[in-house]
Design a protein around this motif. Structure first.
Motif, mmCIF file in Angstrom:
data_model
loop_
_atom_site.group_PDB
_atom_site.id
_atom_site.type_symbol
_atom_site.label_atom_id
_atom_site.label_comp_id
_atom_site.label_asym_id
_atom_site.label_seq_id
_atom_site.Cartn_x
_atom_site.Cartn_y
_atom_site.Cartn_z
ATOM 1 N N ALA A 115 21.197 47.374 69.342
ATOM 2 C CA ALA A 115 21.202 47.625 70.782
ATOM 3 C C ALA A 115 22.515 47.170 71.409
ATOM 4 C CB ALA A 115 20.024 46.924 71.444
ATOM 5 N N ILE B 253 20.887 40.661 74.825
ATOM 6 C CA ILE B 253 19.698 41.457 74.529
ATOM 7 C C ILE B 253 18.480 40.547 74.671
ATOM 8 C CG2 ILE B 253 18.472 42.807 72.788
ATOM 9 C CD1 ILE B 253 21.094 44.117 73.868
ATOM 10 N N CYS C 77 8.402 46.396 75.350
ATOM 11 C CA CYS C 77 8.926 46.122 76.686
ATOM 12 C C CYS C 77 8.336 44.806 77.204
ATOM 13 C CB CYS C 77 8.531 47.284 77.606
ATOM 14 S SG CYS C 77 9.193 47.177 79.264
ATOM 15 N N TRP D 287 19.686 43.143 78.753
ATOM 16 C CA TRP D 287 19.115 44.449 78.401
ATOM 17 C C TRP D 287 17.821 44.198 77.658
ATOM 18 C CZ3 TRP D 287 21.091 49.001 80.019
ATOM 19 C CH2 TRP D 287 22.396 48.980 80.537
ATOM 20 N N ALA E 283 14.086 46.119 75.983
ATOM 21 C CA ALA E 283 13.491 47.370 75.498
ATOM 22 C C ALA E 283 12.637 47.997 76.592
ATOM 23 C CB ALA E 283 12.641 47.110 74.260
ATOM 24 N N VAL F 19 16.308 51.306 76.713
ATOM 25 C CA VAL F 19 16.541 49.966 77.240
ATOM 26 C C VAL F 19 16.767 50.039 78.747
ATOM 27 C CG1 VAL F 19 17.506 49.028 75.088
ATOM 28 C CG2 VAL F 19 19.028 50.103 76.744
#
Length: 178
Positions: free
Chosen positions: A53, A64, A121, A144, A146, A153
């Motif tokens: 990601a 992330i 998420c 960021w 999911a 994202v």
């Protein structure tokens, strides 16, 4: 770090929302209901891991916000730890806060969160989880997370993440892992 990929940004309520996978469309609607105005970004390649990601977004792995799911042994409740992508979660620290933990297999994760592994998420779970938020995420201005799919994202601040999840902020990182 330069972003070499050209992710596709899509917002809830736009004509392009239909281009999102169904699970990401659901997240887009939830985010819109919460007043979150940043679009869901579809990565051209998978974002199943924090490193993938980050590479697709051109950000650091630490930015992330990865969702790690455990199974609490005494009541089979889902426990979601949202951790910095650069941290390994210390299961003993988490267990000390929420009770003894077991591994969550793919079926448990899908059943309890409504999402597949790699796309879990922080919001919109099928079963309300026990949640902890890695305090190390607050070292960053932007994160960021999911958005319900391994390629989807969305961007937010640590404060927004805490507000939308209601998660307790805790030290969940293994020592020396960051």
């Amino acid at each position: 770090m330069q972003n070499l990929a050209q992710p596709l940004s899509l917002s809830a309520g736009t004509a392009t929302e239909a281009a999102l996978p169904e699970s990401a469309q659901r997240v887009a609607r939830l985010l819109a209901e919460l007043g979150h105005d940043k679009p869901i970004v579809m990565l051209p390649s998978t974002g199943k891991t924090s490193a993938e990601a980050a590479a697709g977004l051109g950000c650091s792995v630490a930015e992330i916000a990865k969702s790690i799911v455990f199974r609490r042994l005494d009541d089979d409740a889902p426990v979601v730890v949202i951790a910095s992508g650069s941290n390994r979660v210390d299961e003993a620290k988490v267990a000390a806060r929420v009770g003894a933990l077991g591994k969550a297999d793919a079926r448990f994760v899908r059943e309890k969160t409504g999402y597949a592994i790699g796309g879990v998420c922080p919001i919109g779970h099928a079963v309300a989880p026990v949640m902890l938020l890695d305090r190390d995420l607050f070292r960053h201005d932007s994160l960021w997370a999911a958005a319900g799919h391994p390629h989807a994202v969305f961007n937010l601040t640590p404060q927004q993440l805490q507000a939308i999840t209601g998660a307790e902020v805790a030290d969940v990182a293994q020592e020396g892992a960051a």
